[in-house]
Design a protein around this motif. Structure first.
Motif, PDB file in Angstrom:
ATOM      1  N   MET A   1       0.838  -1.188   0.000  1.00 25.29           N
ATOM      2  CA  MET A   1       0.000   0.000   0.000  1.00 25.29           C
ATOM      3  C   MET A   1       0.882   1.251   0.000  1.00 25.29           C
ATOM      4  SD  MET A   1      -2.886   1.156   2.783  1.00 25.29           S
ATOM      5  CE  MET A   1      -3.824  -0.351   2.486  1.00 25.29           C
ATOM      6  N   TYR A   2       0.476   2.246  -0.793  1.00 20.48           N
ATOM      7  CA  TYR A   2       1.262   3.481  -0.898  1.00 20.48           C
ATOM      8  C   TYR A   2       1.269   4.228   0.432  1.00 20.48           C
ATOM      9  CZ  TYR A   2       2.365   8.351  -1.685  1.00 20.48           C
ATOM     10  OH  TYR A   2       2.910   9.617  -1.573  1.00 20.48           O
ATOM     11  N   ARG A   3       2.408   4.789   0.755  1.00 28.58           N
ATOM     12  CA  ARG A   3       2.513   5.760   1.834  1.00 28.58           C
ATOM     13  C   ARG A   3       3.602   6.756   1.464  1.00 28.58           C
ATOM     14  NH1 ARG A   3       7.194   5.151   4.272  1.00 28.58           N
ATOM     15  NH2 ARG A   3       8.120   3.100   4.618  1.00 28.58           N
ATOM     16  N   PRO A   4       3.552   7.958   2.007  1.00 29.98           N
ATOM     17  CA  PRO A   4       4.621   8.929   1.750  1.00 29.98           C
ATOM     18  C   PRO A   4       5.972   8.401   2.226  1.00 29.98           C
ATOM     19  CG  PRO A   4       2.709   9.998   2.705  1.00 29.98           C
ATOM     20  CD  PRO A   4       2.463   8.523   2.797  1.00 29.98           C
ATOM     21  N   ARG A   5       7.021   8.793   1.530  1.00 29.41           N
ATOM     22  CA  ARG A   5       8.372   8.351   1.881  1.00 29.41           C
ATOM     23  C   ARG A   5       8.889   9.086   3.123  1.00 29.41           C
ATOM     24  NH1 ARG A   5      11.225  10.532  -2.899  1.00 29.41           N
ATOM     25  NH2 ARG A   5       9.338  11.798  -3.004  1.00 29.41           N
ATOM     26  N   VAL A   6       9.728   8.402   3.871  1.00 30.09           N
ATOM     27  CA  VAL A   6      10.424   8.992   5.019  1.00 30.09           C
ATOM     28  C   VAL A   6      11.912   8.793   4.777  1.00 30.09           C
ATOM     29  CG1 VAL A   6      10.750   8.923   7.509  1.00 30.09           C
ATOM     30  CG2 VAL A   6       8.471   8.522   6.532  1.00 30.09           C
ATOM     31  N   ALA A 220       3.214  17.468   1.870  1.00 31.38           N
ATOM     32  CA  ALA A 220       4.502  17.007   1.346  1.00 31.38           C
ATOM     33  C   ALA A 220       4.383  15.594   0.804  1.00 31.38           C
ATOM     34  CB  ALA A 220       5.575  17.059   2.425  1.00 31.38           C
ATOM     35  N   SER A 221       5.131  15.304  -0.244  1.00 34.80           N
ATOM     36  CA  SER A 221       5.188  13.951  -0.799  1.00 34.80           C
ATOM     37  C   SER A 221       6.104  13.054   0.018  1.00 34.80           C
ATOM     38  CB  SER A 221       5.691  13.993  -2.240  1.00 34.80           C
ATOM     39  OG  SER A 221       4.796  14.718  -3.056  1.00 34.80           O
ATOM     40  N   ALA A 222       7.033  13.674   0.743  1.00 38.65           N
ATOM     41  CA  ALA A 222       7.978  12.918   1.559  1.00 38.65           C
ATOM     42  C   ALA A 222       8.442  13.783   2.715  1.00 38.65           C
ATOM     43  CB  ALA A 222       9.164  12.450   0.732  1.00 38.65           C
ATOM     44  N   SER A 253      -0.362   5.427   6.320  1.00 36.72           N
ATOM     45  CA  SER A 253      -1.121   4.769   5.252  1.00 36.72           C
ATOM     46  C   SER A 253      -2.354   5.553   4.832  1.00 36.72           C
ATOM     47  CB  SER A 253      -1.540   3.368   5.684  1.00 36.72           C
ATOM     48  OG  SER A 253      -2.353   3.417   6.842  1.00 36.72           O
ATOM     49  N   LYS A 254      -2.921   6.335   5.747  1.00 39.17           N
ATOM     50  CA  LYS A 254      -4.119   7.125   5.421  1.00 39.17           C
ATOM     51  C   LYS A 254      -3.796   8.604   5.298  1.00 39.17           C
ATOM     52  CE  LYS A 254      -7.278   3.868   7.621  1.00 39.17           C
ATOM     53  NZ  LYS A 254      -8.336   3.677   8.657  1.00 39.17           N
ATOM     54  N   ALA A 255      -2.507   8.912   5.239  1.00 36.61           N
ATOM     55  CA  ALA A 255      -2.112  10.324   5.143  1.00 36.61           C
ATOM     56  C   ALA A 255      -2.373  10.863   3.749  1.00 36.61           C
ATOM     57  CB  ALA A 255      -0.639  10.481   5.495  1.00 36.61           C
TER      58      ALA A 255
END
Length: 255
Positions: A1-6, A220-222, A253-255
């Motif tokens: 599942m997609y989530r923003p990168r850290v 932000a994307s990341a 995950s829900k961001a």
């Protein structure tokens, strides 16, 4: 599942790792290759390496060091520092970098971003925007080599970089750098909603909630951070860390 990168961001000075507070008071914290190995084991999403002395010393980040990083890492990584030619970008990509970050040179040669994006593809080219308030408390793009604001607003500069084909923007607040007091959420949100390229927030992260806030409120994307991933406790003992993938999935995950 997609989530923003850290993304851990690691600052280099004379091939050693350092940490700063508001772009000053640089503290040596260790060997970059050792940090890479630890972040590999901790399964970090990506890494960013920025040589903070390269532009002032009229050189690029050391391709030999980039090669060593590339030999050790199992993750994508971005490098920057003193990049001012297509040849230097080519050398850094051949050394293993997935992306190359341009900062100081783009301030005086904005067309270089377009040349680089056309030569290597937009996805390879990242630009870093350092932002600091001037005497009148207005946010302006900051030139860290000259140690002064430029008169450009972050928004107009971000739009210019996007129009020239940059693939990603790193937006960094000088005032927040190293404070662990939270990102400059309003600044990041303003830029992220004005351009169509991904925006990576940097400067001020001190908690998981800061990360969540910058990708929800800040758009932000990341989320990138330095101190949070290299310091531990109120005395800031050096300890490389990174949250478990399950923790990040639950947080973002829900961001």
């Amino acid at each position: 599942m997609y989530r923003p990168r850290v993304i851990p961001c690691l600052l280099l000075q004379h091939n050693g790792l350092v940490k700063s507070v508001q772009f000053a008071n640089h503290r040596y914290i260790g060997d970059p290759i050792n940090a890479v190995r630890l972040f590999n084991d901790l399964r970090a999403d990506e890494l960013i390496f920025l040589d903070i002395r390269a532009s002032a010393e009229n050189r690029t980040i050391d391709p030999a060091l980039v090669q060593k990083i590339g030999d050790e890492t199992n993750m994508p990584f971005t490098v920057g520092g003193g990049v001012r030619s297509l040849k230097s970008i080519e050398l850094l990509i051949k050394a293993g970098a997935e992306r190359v970050c341009i900062n100081t040179y783009a301030l005086t040669h904005p067309a270089f971003i377009r040349e680089a994006a056309e030569e290597f593809g937009s996805s390879t080219i990242v630009a870093c925007i350092d932002v600091k308030r001037n005497w009148w408390k207005k946010e302006q793009v900051y030139d860290h080599v000259r140690g002064q604001t430029t008169g450009l607003t972050p928004l107009e500069y971000a739009r210019q970089l996007a129009d020239n084909g940059v693939g990603e923007l790193i937006v960094q607040s000088v005032e927040q750098d190293g404070t662990m007091a939270g990102y400059a959420v309003d600044l990041v949100q303003k830029i992220a909603t004005a351009v169509e390229v991904p925006v990576v927030a940097l400067g001020g992260c001190g908690s998981f909630q800061d990360i969540r806030r910058i990708v929800t409120e800040g758009r932000a994307s990341a989320a990138s951070a330095g101190s949070m991933f290299v310091y531990h406790g109120p005395r800031r003992a050096v300890l490389i860390s990174f949250p478990a993938q399950s923790e990040l999935q639950q947080l973002l995950s829900k961001a």
